[in-house]
Design an enzyme around this catalytic site. Structure first.
Site, mmCIF file in Angstrom:
data_model
loop_
_atom_site.group_PDB
_atom_site.id
_atom_site.type_symbol
_atom_site.label_atom_id
_atom_site.label_comp_id
_atom_site.label_asym_id
_atom_site.label_seq_id
_atom_site.Cartn_x
_atom_site.Cartn_y
_atom_site.Cartn_z
ATOM 1 N N GLY A 234 0.785 -1.235 0.000
ATOM 2 C CA GLY A 234 0.000 0.000 0.000
ATOM 3 C C GLY A 234 0.810 1.275 0.000
ATOM 4 O O GLY A 234 0.306 2.325 -0.407
ATOM 5 N N THR B 163 1.596 1.959 -3.991
ATOM 6 C CA THR B 163 0.576 2.004 -5.044
ATOM 7 C C THR B 163 0.611 3.316 -5.811
ATOM 8 O O THR B 163 0.416 3.327 -7.033
ATOM 9 C CB THR B 163 -0.833 1.783 -4.457
ATOM 10 O OG1 THR B 163 -1.045 2.689 -3.366
ATOM 11 C CG2 THR B 163 -0.994 0.360 -3.961
ATOM 12 N N PHE C 146 -1.869 -6.199 -4.139
ATOM 13 C CA PHE C 146 -2.164 -7.562 -4.578
ATOM 14 C C PHE C 146 -3.651 -7.911 -4.538
ATOM 15 O O PHE C 146 -4.162 -8.543 -5.453
ATOM 16 C CB PHE C 146 -1.386 -8.558 -3.701
ATOM 17 C CG PHE C 146 0.100 -8.473 -3.901
ATOM 18 C CD1 PHE C 146 0.718 -9.173 -4.922
ATOM 19 C CD2 PHE C 146 0.875 -7.679 -3.080
ATOM 20 C CE1 PHE C 146 2.088 -9.095 -5.121
ATOM 21 C CE2 PHE C 146 2.246 -7.586 -3.266
ATOM 22 C CZ PHE C 146 2.853 -8.293 -4.290
ATOM 23 N N HIS D 98 11.190 -9.883 2.077
ATOM 24 C CA HIS D 98 10.928 -10.707 0.891
ATOM 25 C C HIS D 98 11.978 -10.507 -0.194
ATOM 26 O O HIS D 98 11.738 -10.810 -1.362
ATOM 27 C CB HIS D 98 9.529 -10.403 0.344
ATOM 28 C CG HIS D 98 8.432 -10.801 1.284
ATOM 29 N ND1 HIS D 98 7.127 -10.374 1.139
ATOM 30 C CD2 HIS D 98 8.444 -11.576 2.399
ATOM 31 C CE1 HIS D 98 6.394 -10.877 2.125
ATOM 32 N NE2 HIS D 98 7.184 -11.602 2.896
ATOM 33 N N ASN E 181 -3.920 2.302 6.747
ATOM 34 C CA ASN E 181 -4.291 1.324 5.723
ATOM 35 C C ASN E 181 -5.686 1.666 5.204
ATOM 36 O O ASN E 181 -6.427 2.437 5.822
ATOM 37 C CB ASN E 181 -4.280 -0.086 6.335
ATOM 38 C CG ASN E 181 -4.180 -1.194 5.303
ATOM 39 O OD1 ASN E 181 -3.361 -1.123 4.380
ATOM 40 N ND2 ASN E 181 -4.994 -2.220 5.447
ATOM 41 N N MET E 182 -6.052 1.089 4.081
ATOM 42 C CA MET E 182 -7.379 1.336 3.525
ATOM 43 C C MET E 182 -8.475 0.674 4.351
ATOM 44 O O MET E 182 -9.632 1.109 4.326
ATOM 45 C CB MET E 182 -7.454 0.834 2.076
ATOM 46 C CG MET E 182 -6.564 1.604 1.109
ATOM 47 S SD MET E 182 -6.931 3.381 1.037
ATOM 48 C CE MET E 182 -8.579 3.350 0.315
#
Length: 328
Positions: free
Chosen positions: A29, A32, A39, A130, A228-229
């Site tokens: 996020g 974006t 994802f 990652h 966050n959304m």
């Protein structure tokens, strides 16, 4: 559970020195607005956009067992997601500003774009849980692969293969795929979480372990702030939890306003964007949708060729059988 704190309380605690060790966990996020789709957002998220490829399941494109025999989908979208095309967002600049003010204790990022470092976050303050795109190896024999050849492969969307004659493995950037272990240092670095006097989680669904478990390691009574959304994880279960719902960029600007950092934040962001613009690896290329459409057409053509070859063999065998039977 109702929260005991709000965004003003968080800003006040930072300004008066109650907060000096901030541990951050970030996800897709925060990138974006740099042009990288997250994802899981319906319709616009990467996994929904991959639907035309008819993968066995959306995450397969990033699973080592699928990549090992079908690397084409990954490389078809590689250029669109490669960090060489991307510039840091205001959220990345906010993290760099925390580091500049000696407030960033440690940053865990699930992203592989490396934009945190581009924005100015010191590398020793970041764990790319990652992995990232800074190097690449053969997935099979682990041989190194030259940067210039990798850049060409990403530019063209063609799969690069191991240069060793005895190996036919596809080259994989040093990012952690599903089915692979996280860096060994993750277990060591997660000890930073209980040291925090504020836990900040930004732009992540908290659905991928083990990073999803990090917020639970924050000590009870320590503020945990989610930007966050939507609400996610176990946020809201503690009195010191605060959920700030909306886009990461908008919310860090709001926090910067309350801290009196807005001008400094915008200036830092402008500088980092200008710096990255001068060092972009690729010119503007096809969009993600265009990359996916191109691969779908290529797959369709291969299927048509395979079907045509099958019919040719069937006809050939049919004629041969007829001649044999006719000779009896």
């Amino acid at each position: 559970m109702d929260s005991k704190i709000d965004i003003q309380t968080i800003a006040d605690r930072i300004k008066n020195g109650q907060v000096t060790r901030i541990v951050v966990l970030t996800g897709a996020g925060i990138s974006t607005s740099a042009g990288v789709p997250d994802f899981r957002t319906p319709n616009t998220g990467l996994y929904d956009k991959l639907a035309p490829l008819k993968l066995p399941y959306p995450e397969a494109i990033f699973h080592i067992s699928y990549f090992s025999h079908t690397p084409e989908p990954f490389y078809a979208i590689a250029r669109c997601r490669h960090p060489g095309n991307l510039k840091p967002t205001i959220s990345h600049a906010f993290l760099a500003l925390l580091a500049k003010k000696n407030l960033l204790h440690f940053l865990f990022t699930q992203n592989i774009d490396g934009l945190e470092e581009d924005a100015g976050v010191p590398a020793d303050k970041v764990l790319w849980a990652h992995g990232n795109w800074k190097s690449q190896h053969c997935w099979k024999c682990k041989a190194e692969y030259p940067d210039d050849l990798m850049k060409t492969a990403i530019q063209t969307g063609e799969v690069p293969y191991c240069l060793r004659p005895e190996c036919d493995g596809a080259i994989k950037p040093d990012v952690v795929f599903f089915g692979q272990s996280l860096p060994a240092e993750f277990d060591v670095k997660q000890s930073h979480v209980p040291e925090a006097d504020l836990m900040l989680v930004m732009g992540t669904s908290l659905k991928v372990a083990p990073c999803s478990q990090l917020p639970r390691l924050a000590k009870e009574g320590i503020p945990r702030v989610l930007i966050n959304m939507e609400r996610t994880g176990d946020f809201g279960n503690r009195e010191e939890d605060l959920c700030i719902l909306g886009s990461c960029d908008d919310d860090v600007r709001q926090l910067a306003d309350l801290l009196g950092w807005r001008d400094e934040l915008e200036g830092l962001w402008k500088d980092t964007v200008e710096t990255k613009r001068d060092t972009l690896d690729f010119d503007d290329g096809p969009t993600l949708d265009e990359c996916i459409d191109k691969l779908v057409k290529e797959m369709d053509e291969k299927l048509q060729i395979s079907a045509g070859h099958k019919r040719m063999l069937e006809n050939h065998l049919g004629d041969k059988f007829a001649r044999i039977m006719g000779g009896k």
